[in-house]
Design an enzyme around this catalytic site. Structure first.
Site, PDB file in Angstrom:
ATOM      1  CB  CYS A   1      95.062  47.311  29.773  1.00 36.34           C
ATOM      2  SG  CYS A   1      95.616  47.743  30.295  1.00 36.34           S
TER       3      CYS A   1
ATOM      4  CG  HIS B   1      91.337  48.384  32.598  1.00 39.76           C
ATOM      5  ND1 HIS B   1      91.960  48.329  34.489  1.00 39.76           N
ATOM      6  CD2 HIS B   1      93.081  48.895  32.592  1.00 39.76           C
ATOM      7  CE1 HIS B   1      93.673  48.305  34.844  1.00 39.76           C
ATOM      8  NE2 HIS B   1      93.648  48.865  33.456  1.00 39.76           N
TER       9      HIS B   1
HETATM   10  P1  NAP Z   1     104.062  42.372  37.835  1.00 44.88           P
HETATM   11  O1  NAP Z   1     102.965  40.866  37.659  1.00 44.88           O
HETATM   12  O2  NAP Z   1     105.180  42.691  38.848  1.00 44.88           O
HETATM   13  O3  NAP Z   1     105.157  40.750  36.830  1.00 44.88           O
HETATM   14  C1  NAP Z   1     106.903  41.537  36.525  1.00 44.88           C
HETATM   15  C2  NAP Z   1     106.903  40.110  35.940  1.00 44.88           C
HETATM   16  O4  NAP Z   1     108.279  40.929  35.277  1.00 44.88           O
HETATM   17  C3  NAP Z   1     107.972  39.061  37.196  1.00 44.88           C
HETATM   18  O5  NAP Z   1     107.896  37.602  36.910  1.00 44.88           O
HETATM   19  C4  NAP Z   1     109.242  39.533  37.286  1.00 44.88           C
HETATM   20  O6  NAP Z   1     110.115  38.424  37.967  1.00 44.88           O
HETATM   21  C5  NAP Z   1     109.546  39.936  36.043  1.00 44.88           C
HETATM   22  N1  NAP Z   1     111.314  40.761  36.241  1.00 44.88           N
HETATM   23  C6  NAP Z   1     111.195  41.458  36.822  1.00 44.88           C
HETATM   24  N2  NAP Z   1     112.486  41.869  36.332  1.00 44.88           N
HETATM   25  C7  NAP Z   1     112.761  41.149  35.928  1.00 44.88           C
HETATM   26  C8  NAP Z   1     114.804  41.290  35.128  1.00 44.88           C
HETATM   27  N3  NAP Z   1     115.317  41.990  35.793  1.00 44.88           N
HETATM   28  N4  NAP Z   1     114.818  40.141  34.548  1.00 44.88           N
HETATM   29  C9  NAP Z   1     113.626  39.089  34.102  1.00 44.88           C
HETATM   30  N5  NAP Z   1     112.466  39.313  34.205  1.00 44.88           N
HETATM   31  C10 NAP Z   1     111.793  40.264  34.915  1.00 44.88           C
HETATM   32  O7  NAP Z   1     103.794  43.140  36.320  1.00 44.88           O
HETATM   33  P2  NAP Z   1     102.970  42.790  35.010  1.00 44.88           P
HETATM   34  O8  NAP Z   1     101.074  42.951  35.454  1.00 44.88           O
HETATM   35  O9  NAP Z   1     102.508  41.535  34.539  1.00 44.88           O
HETATM   36  O10 NAP Z   1     102.901  43.604  34.130  1.00 44.88           O
HETATM   37  C11 NAP Z   1     103.925  42.504  32.871  1.00 44.88           C
HETATM   38  C12 NAP Z   1     104.759  44.083  31.463  1.00 44.88           C
HETATM   39  O11 NAP Z   1     103.383  43.763  31.295  1.00 44.88           O
HETATM   40  C13 NAP Z   1     104.531  45.464  31.992  1.00 44.88           C
HETATM   41  O12 NAP Z   1     105.571  45.125  30.899  1.00 44.88           O
HETATM   42  C14 NAP Z   1     103.517  46.371  31.290  1.00 44.88           C
HETATM   43  O13 NAP Z   1     103.597  47.400  31.689  1.00 44.88           O
HETATM   44  C15 NAP Z   1     102.874  44.737  30.910  1.00 44.88           C
HETATM   45  N6  NAP Z   1     101.000  44.985  31.431  1.00 44.88           N
HETATM   46  C16 NAP Z   1     100.426  44.719  32.909  1.00 44.88           C
HETATM   47  C17 NAP Z   1      99.307  44.406  32.214  1.00 44.88           C
HETATM   48  C18 NAP Z   1      98.352  44.328  33.379  1.00 44.88           C
HETATM   49  O14 NAP Z   1      97.136  44.543  33.213  1.00 44.88           O
HETATM   50  N7  NAP Z   1      99.002  44.482  34.500  1.00 44.88           N
HETATM   51  C19 NAP Z   1      98.034  44.521  30.970  1.00 44.88           C
HETATM   52  C20 NAP Z   1      98.978  45.240  29.468  1.00 44.88           C
HETATM   53  C21 NAP Z   1     100.582  45.056  30.233  1.00 44.88           C
HETATM   54  P3  NAP Z   1     110.498  38.338  39.266  1.00 44.88           P
HETATM   55  O15 NAP Z   1     109.065  37.761  39.756  1.00 44.88           O
HETATM   56  O16 NAP Z   1     111.270  37.260  39.800  1.00 44.88           O
HETATM   57  O17 NAP Z   1     110.126  38.941  39.711  1.00 44.88           O
END
Ligand code: NAP
Length: 339
Positions: free
Chosen positions: A132, A244
Site C-alpha cells: 500500500c 497512509h
Molecule cells: P485481515 O483484515 O486480517 O483479513 C484477513 C483475511 O484472510 C480474512 O478474510 C481471513 O478470514 C482470511 N484468512 C486468514 N487466514 C486464512 C486461512 N487460513 N484460510 C483462508 N482465509 C484466511 O487482513 P487484511 O488487512 O485484509 O490483509 C489481507 C492481505 O492483504 C494481507 O496479505 C495483507 O498483507 C494484504 N494487504 C493489506 C493492505 C491493507 O492496507 N490492509 C494493503 C495491501 C495489502 P477469517 O475472517 O476467516 O479469519
C-alpha cells in the site's frame, strides 16, 4: 450483452476483502458468479453482493473451478499455497500479499504507472498488487520521473492501523477507550501500545537494520518504475484508522520548479493536487479515506540540494493501496487480455 466474469475473493471477510466487494459493486464490474472464500472460522457466514446473500466458503485447493479471476487478500501463506492451484484451475490471480511481488515471472502492477506489465501474467497466471505505501508513492513519482528522471527518493511514512487488518483496527479502538478510562492497554497485534503513540517498526527487522516494510518500498518502487532509483525509507505506524501519509523527498537529474511540479501532478492520472498552504489546505488522512485518489500537497523545493522537491502524499491504504488497485488491474485484464 457483454461477457460476465466469475470472481473469487479470497479473504472476503477481511479489511481488504470487504473493500474489494465494495469496489466491484461501485465500479459495476461485470460479475457473473461471485465466490467468497475465507478460513474455517468464517465459513458459513452470509455476506452480500449487490444486495443478494453470498455464503462464505472455506478456502480449499478445489475452490477455483470455473473461476476467471481470483482476488487474493488472505495473507502471504495462503497466496503461496493457493495461487498456483487457482492458476492451474484456469483463474488469473491478482494477489495483494507480498508472496509473489518480487518473483521475476510475476508482474507487479500499478495501472497509472506500468499497465503494460500486466501482459506478463501468462507466465504464472499471477499478477501482484504492490504494498500500500509503495502504490501511493509511485503514482506521485511517475509524472516527476517522466519529466526530470528521479535519482533518489527519501520517504518517511505515517501508516494507519487498517494496513494491518481488522484485528489492528479493533486494537486501536479498544486501547483508546481503555486508556481514556484509566485502564492499561492490551497489546496483541502490535509489540507496543499504538494508541497515542508512534511505532517506528512495520514488519520485522532485517540484518541491515531496516524493516520488511522499508525494504518493500525500496525494491517494489524499482520494479514498478523499471528504473534503478535509489530509495531509502523509514516506515512508522501511527494511531490513525484509515489513510497512509508520506513525507517524500525527491532528487532529480534536472530541475523541477514548484510550479512545474504542480502542473505535472495536476494532469497526472490518479492524482489530486491539494496544495494551498496559505489557507491551511494540504492532504490529510481523514480526507483521503473513502476515496481513490492520491492526494499530493506541501510541494516545495528542497533548498539543501540543487534539484530536489519535498511532497506530502496521502491515500486510502485499503482502497487505492489495495482493493481499488486490484480491481483496476482486473478491469484492464478483461478489457485487453482475457477473452
Ligand atoms: P485481515 O483484515 O486480517 O483479513 C484477513 C483475511 O484472510 C480474512 O478474510 C481471513 O478470514 C482470511 N484468512 C486468514 N487466514 C486464512 C486461512 N487460513 N484460510 C483462508 N482465509 C484466511 O487482513 P487484511 O488487512 O485484509 O490483509 C489481507 C492481505 O492483504 C494481507 O496479505 C495483507 O498483507 C494484504 N494487504 C493489506 C493492505 C491493507 O492496507 N490492509 C494493503 C495491501 C495489502 P477469517 O475472517 O476467516 O479469519
Amino acid at each position: 450483452m457483454s461477457k460476465l466474469w466469475n470472481i473469487a475473493i479470497v479473504g472476503a471477510t477481511g479489511a481488504v476483502g470487504s473493500q474489494m466487494i465494495d469496489c466491484l459493486e461501485e465500479r459495476d464490474f461485470p460479475v457473473g458468479k461471485i465466490k467468497y472464500l475465507a478460513s474455517s472460522r468464517s465459513a458459513g457466514e452470509i455476506l452480500e453482493f449487490k444486495g443478494k446473500p453470498v455464503l462464505v466458503e472455506e478456502l480449499t485447493h478445489d475452490s477455483f473451478a470455473g473461476i476467471d479471476i481470483a482476488l487474493f487478500s488472505a495473507g502471504g501463506d495462503r497466496s503461496r499455497d493457493f495461487c498456483p492451484s487457482a492458476a492451474r484451475a484456469g483463474a488469473v490471480c491478482i494477489d495483494n500479499s507480498s508472496a509473489w511481488r518480487m518473483d521475476p515471472d510475476v508482474p507487479l502492477v500499478v495501472p497509472e504507472v506500468n499497465p503494460h506489465a500486466i501482459a506478463r501474467y501468462t507466465k504464472k497466471g499471477i499478477i501482484a498488487n504492490p504494498n500500500c505505501s509503495t502504490i501511493q508513492l509511485v503514482v506521485a513519482l511517475k509524472p516527476l520521473h517522466d519529466y526530470a528522471t528521479i535519482k533518489r527518493v527519501v520517504v518517511s511514512t505515517y501508516q494507519a492501523v487498517s494496513g494491518t487488518g481488522k484485528k489492528a483496527i479493533a486494537e486501536l479502538d479498544k486501547q483508546v477507550k481503555d486508556l481514556l478510562q484509566g485502564k492499561p492497554p492490551e497489546c496483541k497485534v502490535y509489540p507496543h501500545q499504538i494508541a497515542f503513540n508512534c511505532l517506528p517498526q512495520i514488519g520485522s527487522f532485517g540484518d541491515n537494520g531496516y524493516t520488511g516494510e522499508e525494504m518493500k518500498m525500496v525494491n517494489e518502487t524499482r520494479k514498478i518504475m523499471e528504473a534503478e532509483i535509489r530509495v531509502t525509507a523509514s516506515t512508522v505506524r501511527v494511531p490513525v484508522f484509515y489513510g497512509h501519509s508520506e513525507s517524500v523527498n525527491v532528487e532529480t537529474e534536472r530541475k523541477i520548479t514548484v510550479e512545474k511540479a504542480r502542473e505535472l501532478l495536476t494532469g497526472a492520472p490518479g492524482v489530486e493536487v491539494v496544495d494551498d498552504p496559505a489557507n491551511g489546505v494540504y492532504p490529510m488522512a481523514v480526507d483521503a479515506a473513502g476515496q481513490d485518489l492520491i492526494l499530493v500537497g506541501r510541494i516545495r523545493e528542497d533548498e539543501s540540494i540543487e534539484n530536489g522537491l519535498n511532497l506530502w502524499v496521502v491515500a486510502d491504504n485499503i482502497r487505492k493501496g489495495a482493493a481499488t488497485n486490484a480491481v483496476q488491474i482486473a478491469e484492464i485484464l478483461i478489457g485487453k487480455y482475457l477473452q
